[in-house]
Every structure is written in C-alpha cells, then in structure tokens.
Motif scaffolding. Structure first.
Motif, PDB file in Angstrom:
ATOM      1  N   GLY A  18       3.390  48.519  35.909  1.00 54.09           N
ATOM      2  CA  GLY A  18       3.436  49.089  34.459  1.00 54.09           C
ATOM      3  C   GLY A  18       1.950  49.563  34.073  1.00 54.09           C
ATOM      4  N   HIS A  19       1.855  49.806  32.975  1.00 54.59           N
ATOM      5  CA  HIS A  19       0.654  50.518  32.417  1.00 54.59           C
ATOM      6  C   HIS A  19      -0.124  49.251  31.844  1.00 54.59           C
ATOM      7  N   ASN A  20       0.462  48.297  31.362  1.00 52.77           N
ATOM      8  CA  ASN A  20      -0.168  47.102  30.746  1.00 52.77           C
ATOM      9  C   ASN A  20       0.553  45.871  31.193  1.00 52.77           C
ATOM     10  N   HIS A  21      -0.130  44.606  31.042  1.00 50.95           N
ATOM     11  CA  HIS A  21       0.555  43.552  31.386  1.00 50.95           C
ATOM     12  C   HIS A  21      -0.270  42.282  30.804  1.00 50.95           C
ATOM     13  N   SER A  22       0.548  41.207  30.285  1.00 51.69           N
ATOM     14  CA  SER A  22      -0.106  39.904  29.733  1.00 51.69           C
ATOM     15  C   SER A  22      -1.099  39.455  30.733  1.00 51.69           C
ATOM     16  N   ASP A  23      -1.011  39.369  32.066  1.00 54.34           N
ATOM     17  CA  ASP A  23      -2.098  38.953  32.904  1.00 54.34           C
ATOM     18  C   ASP A  23      -3.184  39.945  33.133  1.00 54.34           C
ATOM     19  N   GLY A  24      -3.242  41.015  32.574  1.00 58.18           N
ATOM     20  CA  GLY A  24      -4.365  41.730  32.696  1.00 58.18           C
ATOM     21  C   GLY A  24      -3.846  43.275  32.705  1.00 58.18           C
ATOM     22  N   ASN A  25      -5.091  44.244  32.817  1.00 56.32           N
ATOM     23  CA  ASN A  25      -4.517  45.794  32.649  1.00 56.32           C
ATOM     24  C   ASN A  25      -4.375  46.494  34.036  1.00 56.32           C
ATOM     25  N   PRO A  26      -3.237  46.669  34.658  1.00 56.42           N
ATOM     26  CA  PRO A  26      -2.995  47.260  35.774  1.00 56.42           C
ATOM     27  C   PRO A  26      -3.563  48.795  35.780  1.00 56.42           C
ATOM     28  N   ASP A  27      -4.193  49.357  36.885  1.00 58.50           N
ATOM     29  CA  ASP A  27      -4.449  50.575  36.958  1.00 58.50           C
ATOM     30  C   ASP A  27      -3.406  51.488  37.432  1.00 58.50           C
ATOM     31  N   GLU A  28      -2.647  51.944  36.321  1.00 59.90           N
ATOM     32  CA  GLU A  28      -1.426  52.732  36.847  1.00 59.90           C
ATOM     33  C   GLU A  28      -1.798  53.831  37.336  1.00 59.90           C
ATOM     34  N   ASP A  29      -2.842  54.658  36.922  1.00 55.53           N
ATOM     35  CA  ASP A  29      -3.379  55.933  37.325  1.00 55.53           C
ATOM     36  C   ASP A  29      -3.514  55.864  38.985  1.00 55.53           C
ATOM     37  N   ALA A  30      -4.500  54.779  39.402  1.00 56.34           N
ATOM     38  CA  ALA A  30      -4.558  54.662  40.517  1.00 56.34           C
ATOM     39  C   ALA A  30      -3.380  54.312  41.573  1.00 56.34           C
ATOM     40  N   ILE A  31      -2.561  53.674  40.977  1.00 52.69           N
ATOM     41  CA  ILE A  31      -1.328  53.055  41.679  1.00 52.69           C
ATOM     42  C   ILE A  31      -0.534  54.333  42.214  1.00 52.69           C
ATOM     43  N   MET A  32      -0.500  55.141  41.115  1.00 47.82           N
ATOM     44  CA  MET A  32       0.628  56.538  41.239  1.00 47.82           C
ATOM     45  C   MET A  32      -0.224  57.485  42.269  1.00 47.82           C
ATOM     46  N   ALA A  33      -1.505  57.614  41.988  1.00 49.86           N
ATOM     47  CA  ALA A  33      -2.464  58.476  42.910  1.00 49.86           C
ATOM     48  C   ALA A  33      -2.449  57.978  44.158  1.00 49.86           C
ATOM     49  N   THR A  34      -2.679  56.559  44.374  1.00 51.09           N
ATOM     50  CA  THR A  34      -2.756  56.194  45.731  1.00 51.09           C
ATOM     51  C   THR A  34      -1.448  56.104  46.659  1.00 51.09           C
ATOM     52  N   THR A  35      -0.370  55.869  46.069  1.00 50.62           N
ATOM     53  CA  THR A  35       0.829  55.976  46.640  1.00 50.62           C
ATOM     54  C   THR A  35       1.228  57.447  46.785  1.00 50.62           C
TER      55      THR A  35
END
Length: 329
Positions: free
Chosen positions: A253-270
């Motif tokens: 996701g782009h946000n979460h209660s346990d922290g802020n995932p880096d969605e841009d990096a997830i999508m670019a890296t995959t």
C-alpha cells in the motif's frame, strides 16, 4: 509489534542458489510453471503480475469488480476467500464462479485463503494445514484451470510469534496439495504478517521450493511499514532474483499503521526486475485502514488518490501490465 527490516541478513542468501535447480519444470506442466526463477504461462511466455487484491469473501455481491479491475488495465486479481473458520465459507460453487469471472474478464486468478492471517498471534486464525484441507475440498472447481488459476495457500500465515515452523508447515501444505492432484502454480506468503522482517521466508525459500515435487512454487512478500526505504525493498527482492527463486509483492500500500511504505520504490523496483505486484486493495477496507481503498464504494469511476497512483501513475498498472497470452495478445 513489527520489527525493523535491516539490510544486513544474518544468513548469506547466495547459499540458496546452490540448492536451486533452475530450468525446465519438474513435470509436464499444463498451466503456469516456474523455470529459471521466473513464472511462465501455459504458452511458455514469462508472466509478470500487475493487479490488485479484491475482498470477495466479504463482498460476494460485488461481482462487477472483476470487469472493472480489468478495464483499468490489470492482468491479475488476487481474490480473498474463506475456509469457513473465521468468515463465511466460499464453497465449491462460489470458487468456480470466481474462476469463471476471472476468465470472462481475461484476468489471471490468484485465489487465497484468508483465515490463516496472523496464525499464532491472531485469535481464531487457522493453520496452513487447515488451509490445505480447504483447497482439497474445493479441488473440483480448480481442476483443469491450471492455465488461469494460481493457488495462494494461506494469507500471512503467522504473525510475529511461533513462526519458526513456517518452512516445515509451508512445505507440508504444498505437498498436501500435490498429493491431492493439484498441479497448479502454488503461491506461499511470508510469516510476520507477510512482511518477513525475521527473514524466515528469505532464508528458507530454497528448501521450500525444493520440497515441491513439481518445483512450481512462487513466494509472496507483503510490503507495508517494514519496507519504507528503497534500499530495503531492493535488497530483499534482489536476493531472490540472484538465487533464481520466483518472488512477487503480493500486497502493498501507500501507507500503513506500522509505517509508511515506499510505494514508488516498490513499483519502480519490481518493474526494473520484471517482478509482479498486487496492490491492496480494490475497495471495502475497514475504517481504520480505509485509506487503502483504491475506489470509493467499489466505483471504478471514483478512484482514490491511491487508486490513481497504482493504476495511472509511474510504473503503474496501466503502463506496465501485459495480458496473459492464454487470453491472446
């Protein structure tokens, strides 16, 4: 509590590569198969998942979602099902209908049993063995669908407690499905609520892959707050690629209660590594995580900011998804 993911692993992942035999599938594949650490469709074409999760088991009337997800460009939908242990059971007829909806809309269908979520920590969660029994019980809806269906045995099977048996339990569940005649590609989730901060999946993936008689298992990491930097995302995924073990991001996701995932990096890296991703989720999240809805009220004409990002943004679904060749080019 979610423990931080660090770059330095305690076990050298390169050791995995020595145990992995990459090449042709170990059986005569009739559908999806793994070769050289990559997922291929029944025509032999490499297949990279680009899609979303859909909470079917809680919203069984939302059958138009399959067409709407396809219309926005996805090639895959991961469908939430229930064994009946925590929520209303999705029976054989319903599973068959879900598969039919996927096929009608030229989507690859990843079916997952959600009742395992957080086993060992979440009250009411069930074991992978229980999930395997469920898949065997609905196998008549799955037989002959190997070109279109991937079986995700259990969602996030273990929380942050008692996850040391993940490898054994996962391998046993895979073998249970194989013994029942299910030859589909099998997807397995990481422990630690899917985020594998303990590196349990990472450091045992080769042995689990080798334990599958068909050598047709793929690994799914869920990326939320544990994966909040590009370095962490790249390190985790590249270790699998180097070891020629099939990996995808099965939720993020782009946000979460346990922290802020880096969605841009997830999508670019995959995208750069030719790996799949499946965002969470189409619609219908509870109010505490409602920000993860991609649409407002299941309306494809009312995308949220997260929906706009994953469908229409850089490295998004519309720009990168390619339809499985089993449905034509």
């Amino acid at each position: 509590m979610k423990t931080r993911l660090t770059i330095a692993g305690t076990v050298l992942f390169a050791l995995f590569a020595a145990t992995v035999v990459a090449g042709s599938p170990a059986y005569a594949a009739t559908g999806f198969y793994v070769s050289g650490g990559r997922l291929h469709d029944a025509n032999g074409s490499e297949f990279v998942m680009r899609g979303v999760n859909h909470a079917h088991t809680w919203y069984t009337s939302q059958t138009s979602s399959f067409a709407n997800i396809k219309a926005l460009g996805a090639n895959t939908v991961r469908v939430v099902l229930s064994t009946g242990d925590r929520w209303t059971r999705n029976d054989t007829a319903d599973v068959a209908n879900v598969v039919s909806l996927c096929k009608q809309n030229r989507l690859i269908c990843v079916l997952e049993a959600h009742d395992t979520t957080g086993y060992g920590e979440q009250s009411g969660a069930v074991s992978l063995a229980r999930a395997a029994d469920y898949w065997v019980s609905v196998r008549s809806a799955l037989a002959g669908q190997e070109k279109y269906v991937i079986i995700n045995i259990g969602n996030e099977p273990y929380g942050n407690n008692n996850y040391s048996s993940w490898a054994t339990d996962t391998a046993n569940a895979v073998k249970r499905l194989r013994g029942a005649g299910l030859t589909h590609t099998i997807m397995v989730d990481a422990p630690n609520w899917g985020q594998d901060w303990s590196f349990t999946m990472r450091d045992n993936a080769a042995s689990v892959f080798a334990s599958d008689p068909n050598k047709n298992t793929v690994f799914s990491i869920h990326m939320y707050g544990v994966f909040d930097t590009a370095a962490e995302i790249s390190d985790y995924l590249n270790r699998f690629v180097t070891a020629r073990l099939p990996i995808l991001v099965g939720e993020f996701g782009h946000n979460h209660s346990d922290g802020n995932p880096d969605e841009d990096a997830i999508m670019a890296t995959t995208q750069s590594l030719r790996l799949g991703y499946l965002g969470w989720s189409w619609s219908g999240n509870s109010s505490d995580v409602g920000y993860l809805d991609m649409t407002n009220g299941f309306n494809p004409n009312s995308l949220t900011s997260w929906g706009q990002r994953i469908f229409n943004g850089a490295n998004g679904i519309k720009a990168t998804a390619k339809q499985a060749t089993v449905y034509g080019r």
